[in-house]
Design an enzyme around this catalytic site. Structure first.
Site, PDB file in Angstrom:
ATOM      1  N   LYS A 153     -11.809 -32.476   1.720  1.00 65.67           N
ATOM      2  CA  LYS A 153     -13.198 -32.949   1.810  1.00 65.67           C
ATOM      3  C   LYS A 153     -13.877 -32.979   0.431  1.00 65.67           C
ATOM      4  O   LYS A 153     -14.499 -33.966   0.069  1.00 65.67           O
ATOM      5  CB  LYS A 153     -13.978 -32.024   2.763  1.00 65.67           C
ATOM      6  CG  LYS A 153     -13.485 -32.154   4.207  1.00 65.67           C
ATOM      7  CD  LYS A 153     -14.084 -31.124   5.113  1.00 65.67           C
ATOM      8  CE  LYS A 153     -13.536 -29.723   4.937  1.00 65.67           C
ATOM      9  NZ  LYS A 153     -12.142 -29.527   5.359  1.00 65.67           N
ATOM     10  N   ILE A 154     -13.701 -31.901  -0.350  1.00 71.63           N
ATOM     11  CA  ILE A 154     -14.381 -31.856  -1.655  1.00 71.63           C
ATOM     12  C   ILE A 154     -13.693 -32.791  -2.654  1.00 71.63           C
ATOM     13  O   ILE A 154     -14.353 -33.532  -3.379  1.00 71.63           O
ATOM     14  CB  ILE A 154     -14.434 -30.405  -2.186  1.00 71.63           C
ATOM     15  CG1 ILE A 154     -15.286 -29.536  -1.247  1.00 71.63           C
ATOM     16  CG2 ILE A 154     -14.992 -30.352  -3.605  1.00 71.63           C
ATOM     17  CD1 ILE A 154     -15.249 -28.037  -1.535  1.00 71.63           C
ATOM     18  N   THR A 230     -13.651 -25.762  -9.823  1.00 72.75           N
ATOM     19  CA  THR A 230     -14.744 -25.317  -8.937  1.00 72.75           C
ATOM     20  C   THR A 230     -14.139 -24.773  -7.642  1.00 72.75           C
ATOM     21  O   THR A 230     -14.843 -24.623  -6.657  1.00 72.75           O
ATOM     22  CB  THR A 230     -15.696 -26.482  -8.588  1.00 72.75           C
ATOM     23  OG1 THR A 230     -14.921 -27.538  -8.027  1.00 72.75           O
ATOM     24  CG2 THR A 230     -16.467 -26.975  -9.793  1.00 72.75           C
ATOM     25  N   SER A 231     -12.820 -24.501  -7.657  1.00 75.26           N
ATOM     26  CA  SER A 231     -12.165 -24.121  -6.401  1.00 75.26           C
ATOM     27  C   SER A 231     -12.023 -22.602  -6.275  1.00 75.26           C
ATOM     28  O   SER A 231     -12.840 -21.961  -5.614  1.00 75.26           O
ATOM     29  CB  SER A 231     -10.831 -24.841  -6.275  1.00 75.26           C
ATOM     30  OG  SER A 231     -10.409 -24.795  -4.939  1.00 75.26           O
ATOM     31  N   ARG A 232     -11.004 -22.032  -6.894  1.00 83.65           N
ATOM     32  CA  ARG A 232     -10.855 -20.572  -6.904  1.00 83.65           C
ATOM     33  C   ARG A 232     -10.251 -20.161  -8.243  1.00 83.65           C
ATOM     34  O   ARG A 232      -9.344 -20.840  -8.762  1.00 83.65           O
ATOM     35  CB  ARG A 232      -9.941 -20.099  -5.761  1.00 83.65           C
ATOM     36  CG  ARG A 232     -10.571 -20.086  -4.377  1.00 83.65           C
ATOM     37  CD  ARG A 232     -11.698 -19.053  -4.231  1.00 83.65           C
ATOM     38  NE  ARG A 232     -12.301 -19.071  -2.903  1.00 83.65           N
ATOM     39  CZ  ARG A 232     -13.388 -19.767  -2.569  1.00 83.65           C
ATOM     40  NH1 ARG A 232     -14.013 -20.517  -3.461  1.00 83.65           N
ATOM     41  NH2 ARG A 232     -13.871 -19.704  -1.338  1.00 83.65           N
ATOM     42  N   ASP A 256     -16.405 -22.849 -12.538  1.00 76.60           N
ATOM     43  CA  ASP A 256     -17.412 -22.236 -11.654  1.00 76.60           C
ATOM     44  C   ASP A 256     -16.830 -20.985 -11.011  1.00 76.60           C
ATOM     45  O   ASP A 256     -17.545 -20.266 -10.312  1.00 76.60           O
ATOM     46  CB  ASP A 256     -17.833 -23.244 -10.570  1.00 76.60           C
ATOM     47  CG  ASP A 256     -18.967 -22.694  -9.716  1.00 76.60           C
ATOM     48  OD1 ASP A 256     -19.975 -22.261 -10.310  1.00 76.60           O
ATOM     49  OD2 ASP A 256     -18.845 -22.671  -8.475  1.00 76.60           O
ATOM     50  N   GLU A 261     -13.577 -12.701 -11.035  1.00 80.48           N
ATOM     51  CA  GLU A 261     -15.027 -12.852 -10.831  1.00 80.48           C
ATOM     52  C   GLU A 261     -15.632 -11.811  -9.890  1.00 80.48           C
ATOM     53  O   GLU A 261     -16.830 -11.554  -9.932  1.00 80.48           O
ATOM     54  CB  GLU A 261     -15.350 -14.255 -10.300  1.00 80.48           C
ATOM     55  CG  GLU A 261     -14.925 -14.495  -8.852  1.00 80.48           C
ATOM     56  CD  GLU A 261     -15.367 -15.854  -8.329  1.00 80.48           C
ATOM     57  OE1 GLU A 261     -15.088 -16.862  -8.989  1.00 80.48           O
ATOM     58  OE2 GLU A 261     -15.986 -15.893  -7.247  1.00 80.48           O
ATOM     59  N   HIS A 293     -20.028 -19.180  -9.892  1.00 78.76           N
ATOM     60  CA  HIS A 293     -19.734 -19.537  -8.495  1.00 78.76           C
ATOM     61  C   HIS A 293     -21.000 -20.043  -7.780  1.00 78.76           C
ATOM     62  O   HIS A 293     -21.419 -19.501  -6.764  1.00 78.76           O
ATOM     63  CB  HIS A 293     -19.136 -18.327  -7.748  1.00 78.76           C
ATOM     64  CG  HIS A 293     -18.238 -18.747  -6.617  1.00 78.76           C
ATOM     65  ND1 HIS A 293     -17.049 -18.144  -6.342  1.00 78.76           N
ATOM     66  CD2 HIS A 293     -18.365 -19.729  -5.685  1.00 78.76           C
ATOM     67  CE1 HIS A 293     -16.477 -18.719  -5.306  1.00 78.76           C
ATOM     68  NE2 HIS A 293     -17.267 -19.693  -4.886  1.00 78.76           N
ATOM     69  N   GLN A 294     -21.558 -21.099  -8.361  1.00 73.22           N
ATOM     70  CA  GLN A 294     -22.793 -21.647  -7.796  1.00 73.22           C
ATOM     71  C   GLN A 294     -22.620 -23.069  -7.279  1.00 73.22           C
ATOM     72  O   GLN A 294     -23.597 -23.713  -6.887  1.00 73.22           O
ATOM     73  CB  GLN A 294     -23.926 -21.602  -8.835  1.00 73.22           C
ATOM     74  CG  GLN A 294     -23.731 -22.575 -10.006  1.00 73.22           C
ATOM     75  CD  GLN A 294     -24.967 -22.696 -10.873  1.00 73.22           C
ATOM     76  OE1 GLN A 294     -25.196 -21.861 -11.726  1.00 73.22           O
ATOM     77  NE2 GLN A 294     -25.769 -23.729 -10.677  1.00 73.22           N
ATOM     78  N   ALA A 295     -21.359 -23.558  -7.274  1.00 72.70           N
ATOM     79  CA  ALA A 295     -21.157 -24.954  -6.878  1.00 72.70           C
ATOM     80  C   ALA A 295     -21.659 -25.218  -5.456  1.00 72.70           C
ATOM     81  O   ALA A 295     -22.167 -26.288  -5.151  1.00 72.70           O
ATOM     82  CB  ALA A 295     -19.681 -25.328  -7.011  1.00 72.70           C
ATOM     83  N   PHE A 296     -21.533 -24.207  -4.597  1.00 70.36           N
ATOM     84  CA  PHE A 296     -21.952 -24.388  -3.192  1.00 70.36           C
ATOM     85  C   PHE A 296     -23.472 -24.308  -3.040  1.00 70.36           C
ATOM     86  O   PHE A 296     -24.001 -24.596  -1.977  1.00 70.36           O
ATOM     87  CB  PHE A 296     -21.326 -23.288  -2.315  1.00 70.36           C
ATOM     88  CG  PHE A 296     -21.996 -21.936  -2.511  1.00 70.36           C
ATOM     89  CD1 PHE A 296     -21.711 -21.157  -3.617  1.00 70.36           C
ATOM     90  CD2 PHE A 296     -22.951 -21.490  -1.604  1.00 70.36           C
ATOM     91  CE1 PHE A 296     -22.351 -19.930  -3.821  1.00 70.36           C
ATOM     92  CE2 PHE A 296     -23.603 -20.260  -1.800  1.00 70.36           C
ATOM     93  CZ  PHE A 296     -23.297 -19.483  -2.910  1.00 70.36           C
TER      94      PHE A 296
END
Ligand code: NAD
Length: 335
Positions: A153-154, A230-232, A256, A261, A293-296
């Site tokens: 999806k992303i 931006t995944s993990r 991200d 982290e 970790h702010q992409a969401f």
């Protein structure tokens, strides 16, 4: 049901309470979930956790002993949870597989554009009354080749934006997505490393993808390549990437997420010393941009996460198990 919500921030509480409307009894803890804090869940029916909570074998055993009957993750990823242990103890796990692919895809694009046009450096210069352009030279996005690893999806939402910029899209994923085929072509992984000017990671973290970006794969990439994650964090071997930046093989890095982290992100340590030397080294490069970790983190995504989490809880409470967003066996066992 009594639900213990861990790793709560004020924005989580606000959105969960708005979505809940008193349906479940939510109790909020700002503490992270771990083997040591699992005892706080005593007397609750369900725990609700987030990306950096540690749901390993020991934590899950402790939760089981505390009488927890279900785990509701309020995120898409599930790399931080021992699913085999949950299965062994008959502890169902729900998650929010899709809340806003646009939020994460658009953040990946923000990192690309920031790095390309040196916005982070320009911002500081202008504030210092310095309007010189030396060192700020960017490149046209139009015509560049963008490699997308993971076309779920992303990945597809990201590829659509890049396609709009006039980029050539190449992709790698064990499962071919027809939406992606309309935007570009699937190539084998080595071809992607060799051809891409920009590589963006959108696959889950699991044993097969751990340190997907490593010394060996970096060697195959174009000189000056831009890498976006931006995944993990665990998808990247950070030490190898630092070497790649020092040798200038990697021209730009946008993160991200970071493999260590869990001890850093989502908290304010501005009065403390940074103890992670690898992270500290990353921060010294002018061509590295890191967000925590702010992409969401968009309004729409938070509303959707809260709505789907409450729906998952209600479905579990009413025994409509089929509608709970179980982590599919196929996904959990993907090679
Ligand atoms: P998705 O399940 O829709 O897509 C993941 C894709 O990765 C699938 O098409 C899958 O086949 C593919 N894949 C699996 N193994 C692969 C491999 N070895 N190589 C290449 N592709 C592989 O998931 P999504 O909603 O698009 O989310 C992708 C990832 O984004 C999540 O796993 C999560 O880690 C991350 N994420 C990050 C944030 C954030 O705030 N930074 C927010 C949400 C999700």
């Amino acid at each position: 049901m009594k639900v213990a919500v861990f790793s709560t921030k004020p924005y989580d509480q606000k959105h969960l309470e708005a979505a809940n409307q008193g349906q479940q009894e939510l109790v909020f803890f700002d503490t992270h979930m771990s083997a040591q804090t699992a005892a706080l869940a005593e007397g609750f029916d369900v725990v609700c956790c987030f990306v950096n909570d540690v749901l390993d074998d020991e934590t899950i055993t402790n939760l089981h002993h505390a009488g927890i009957k279900m785990i509701a993750m309020r995120c898409a990823g599930f790399n931080n949870i021992d699913l085999n242990k949950c299965r062994e103890l008959g502890l169902p796990v729900a998650r929010v597989p899709e809340y806003s692919p646009y939020a994460v895809a658009e953040h990946a694009v923000a990192l690309i554009m920031d790095l390309n046009r040196n916005i982070h450096r320009a911002f500081n210069r202008v504030r210092e009354n310095d309007y010189s352009l030396n060192g700020l030279l960017g490149f046209d996005m139009h015509g560049k080749t963008v490699g997308v690893i993971g076309t779920g999806k992303i990945g597809v939402a990201f590829a659509k934006i890049m396609h709009g910029f006039g980029c050539q899209i190449i992709a790698s994923d064990p499962y071919q997505n027809p939406d992606m085929e309309a935007l570009g072509t699937y190539v084998d992984r080595d071809e992607l490393w060799q051809q891409a000017d920009i590589i963006s990671l959108h696959c889950p973290l699991m044993p097969a993808t751990q340190h997907l970006i490593n010394q060996n794969t970096i060697e195959k990439m174009k000189p000056g390549v831009m890498i976006i994650n931006t995944s993990r964090g665990g998808l990247i071997d950070t030490k190898a990437v630092i070497d790649g930046l020092k040798s200038e093989k990697i021209g730009y890095l946008g993160l991200d997420v970071y493999e260590e982290e869990a001890n850093l992100f989502f908290e304010d340590y501005s009065n403390d010393m940074l103890m992670d030397d690898i992270f500290a080294r990353l921060l010294t490069f002018p061509n590295v941009v890191i967000t925590g970790h702010q992409a969401f983190f968009t309004r729409e995504a938070l509303q959707a996460i809260a709505r789907i989490t409450i729906q998952n809880l209600s479905n579990f409470a009413s025994g409509t198990m089929t509608e709970v967003r179980w982590i599919p066996e196929t996904l959990a066992h993907q090679p």
